[in-house]
Design a protein around this motif. Structure first.
Motif, PDB file in Angstrom:
ATOM      1  N   GLU A   1      -3.116  -2.002  15.779  1.00 52.25           N
ATOM      2  CA  GLU A   1      -3.251  -1.814  14.200  1.00 52.25           C
ATOM      3  C   GLU A   1      -4.119  -2.975  13.944  1.00 52.25           C
ATOM      4  OE1 GLU A   1       0.169   0.102  12.060  1.00 52.25           O
ATOM      5  OE2 GLU A   1       1.338  -0.997  13.798  1.00 52.25           O
TER       6      GLU A   1
ATOM      7  N   ASP B   1       0.575   2.243   6.137  1.00 53.98           N
ATOM      8  CA  ASP B   1       0.160   3.669   5.781  1.00 53.98           C
ATOM      9  C   ASP B   1       1.436   4.384   5.136  1.00 53.98           C
ATOM     10  OD1 ASP B   1      -1.252   5.993   5.574  1.00 53.98           O
ATOM     11  OD2 ASP B   1      -2.184   5.570   7.290  1.00 53.98           O
TER      12      ASP B   1
ATOM     13  N   LEU C   1       0.448  -4.430   4.177  1.00 54.52           N
ATOM     14  CA  LEU C   1      -0.389  -3.120   4.590  1.00 54.52           C
ATOM     15  C   LEU C   1       0.623  -2.308   5.486  1.00 54.52           C
ATOM     16  CD1 LEU C   1      -3.448  -5.161   6.035  1.00 54.52           C
ATOM     17  CD2 LEU C   1      -3.274  -3.669   4.053  1.00 54.52           C
TER      18      LEU C   1
ATOM     19  N   LEU D   1      -7.707  -2.713  11.960  1.00 54.90           N
ATOM     20  CA  LEU D   1      -7.577  -3.118  10.492  1.00 54.90           C
ATOM     21  C   LEU D   1      -8.898  -3.960  10.410  1.00 54.90           C
ATOM     22  CD1 LEU D   1      -4.066  -3.915   9.440  1.00 54.90           C
ATOM     23  CD2 LEU D   1      -5.797  -2.002   8.154  1.00 54.90           C
TER      24      LEU D   1
ATOM     25  N   THR E   1       4.108  -2.310   9.239  1.00 55.89           N
ATOM     26  CA  THR E   1       4.451  -0.926   9.752  1.00 55.89           C
ATOM     27  C   THR E   1       5.617  -0.783  10.732  1.00 55.89           C
ATOM     28  OG1 THR E   1       2.967  -1.450  11.554  1.00 55.89           O
ATOM     29  CG2 THR E   1       2.176  -0.139   9.760  1.00 55.89           C
TER      30      THR E   1
ATOM     31  N   THR F   1       0.892  -1.069  -0.054  1.00 57.92           N
ATOM     32  CA  THR F   1       0.057   0.164  -0.107  1.00 57.92           C
ATOM     33  C   THR F   1       0.950   1.348  -0.077  1.00 57.92           C
ATOM     34  OG1 THR F   1      -0.394  -0.174   2.343  1.00 57.92           O
ATOM     35  CG2 THR F   1      -1.884  -1.215   0.914  1.00 57.92           C
TER      36      THR F   1
ATOM     37  N   ILE G   1      -9.614  -0.658   1.389  1.00 59.72           N
ATOM     38  CA  ILE G   1      -8.657  -1.551   1.306  1.00 59.72           C
ATOM     39  C   ILE G   1      -9.137  -3.042   1.779  1.00 59.72           C
ATOM     40  CG2 ILE G   1      -6.433  -2.598   1.882  1.00 59.72           C
ATOM     41  CD1 ILE G   1      -5.375   0.272   1.349  1.00 59.72           C
ATOM     42  N   MET G   2      -9.746  -2.966   3.165  1.00 56.68           N
ATOM     43  CA  MET G   2      -9.958  -3.887   3.882  1.00 56.68           C
ATOM     44  C   MET G   2     -11.555  -4.360   3.249  1.00 56.68           C
ATOM     45  SD  MET G   2      -7.763  -4.628   5.873  1.00 56.68           S
ATOM     46  CE  MET G   2      -8.411  -5.902   7.031  1.00 56.68           C
TER      47      MET G   2
ATOM     48  N   PHE H   1      -7.877   2.672   4.494  1.00 55.88           N
ATOM     49  CA  PHE H   1      -7.827   1.312   4.833  1.00 55.88           C
ATOM     50  C   PHE H   1      -9.056   0.690   4.929  1.00 55.88           C
ATOM     51  CE2 PHE H   1      -3.379   2.389   5.626  1.00 55.88           C
ATOM     52  CZ  PHE H   1      -2.857   1.395   5.054  1.00 55.88           C
ATOM     53  N   LYS H   2     -10.078   1.508   5.090  1.00 54.59           N
ATOM     54  CA  LYS H   2     -11.396   0.918   4.932  1.00 54.59           C
ATOM     55  C   LYS H   2     -11.739   0.379   3.536  1.00 54.59           C
ATOM     56  CE  LYS H   2     -16.172   1.782   6.353  1.00 54.59           C
ATOM     57  NZ  LYS H   2     -17.210   2.440   6.985  1.00 54.59           N
TER      58      LYS H   2
ATOM     59  N   ILE I   1      -0.491   2.389  10.816  1.00 54.38           N
ATOM     60  CA  ILE I   1      -1.935   2.437   9.992  1.00 54.38           C
ATOM     61  C   ILE I   1      -2.794   3.425  10.909  1.00 54.38           C
ATOM     62  CG2 ILE I   1      -4.177   1.184   9.648  1.00 54.38           C
ATOM     63  CD1 ILE I   1      -1.865  -0.085   8.212  1.00 54.38           C
TER      64      ILE I   1
END
Length: 122
Positions: free
Chosen positions: A110, A55, A53, A114, A98, A16, A83-84, A80-81, A70
């Motif tokens: 995190e 950020d 994953l 997620l 991360t 990402t 993505i998930m 990320f919403k 994240i």
């Protein structure tokens, strides 16, 4: 990929932060859709085997691979919403990549964040 003879041994991972650094603004619906469309057109989701994953500390198109916790970077919680909940990312491994800030406590937070963003977990 076209030059690989034994394609049973290859696959592709989306990172990402790398996508963001390459110019796909994953903090927006349009940027996310652009990444999905380009991936399907250029590579194809049949080759997707994993997702990293993380950020991003940098803006879209910054060309810097600088991972962030994240929800604390430029992709953000809304990114990320998306993505998930993307249908292309179900049933593939997701690797949290991360920074190691507060030890396992940070990773636990995190992962919970997620999971809370996934509509199927609600």
């Amino acid at each position: 990929m076209d030059l690989v003879e034994d394609k049973s041994r290859i696959g592709v991972c989306i990172d990402t932060c790398h996508a963001m650094a390459a110019g796909f603004d994953l903090s927006t619906q349009a940027g996310f859709d652009g990444m999905i469309d380009d991936f399907e057109r250029i590579i194809g989701f049949e080759w997707l085997v994993a997702l990293h994953l993380n950020d991003s500390k940098g803006e879209a198109g910054c060309h810097l691979d600088r991972h962030e916790t994240i929800g604390k970077g430029k992709i953000g919680v809304e990114g990320f919403k998306r993505i998930m909940n993307c249908k292309h990312f179900t049933d593939i491994p997701m690797v949290l990549e991360t920074p190691f800030n507060d030890g396992n406590q940070s990773y636990t937070k995190e992962i919970k964040l997620l999971n809370s963003l996934s509509i199927t977990s609600q």
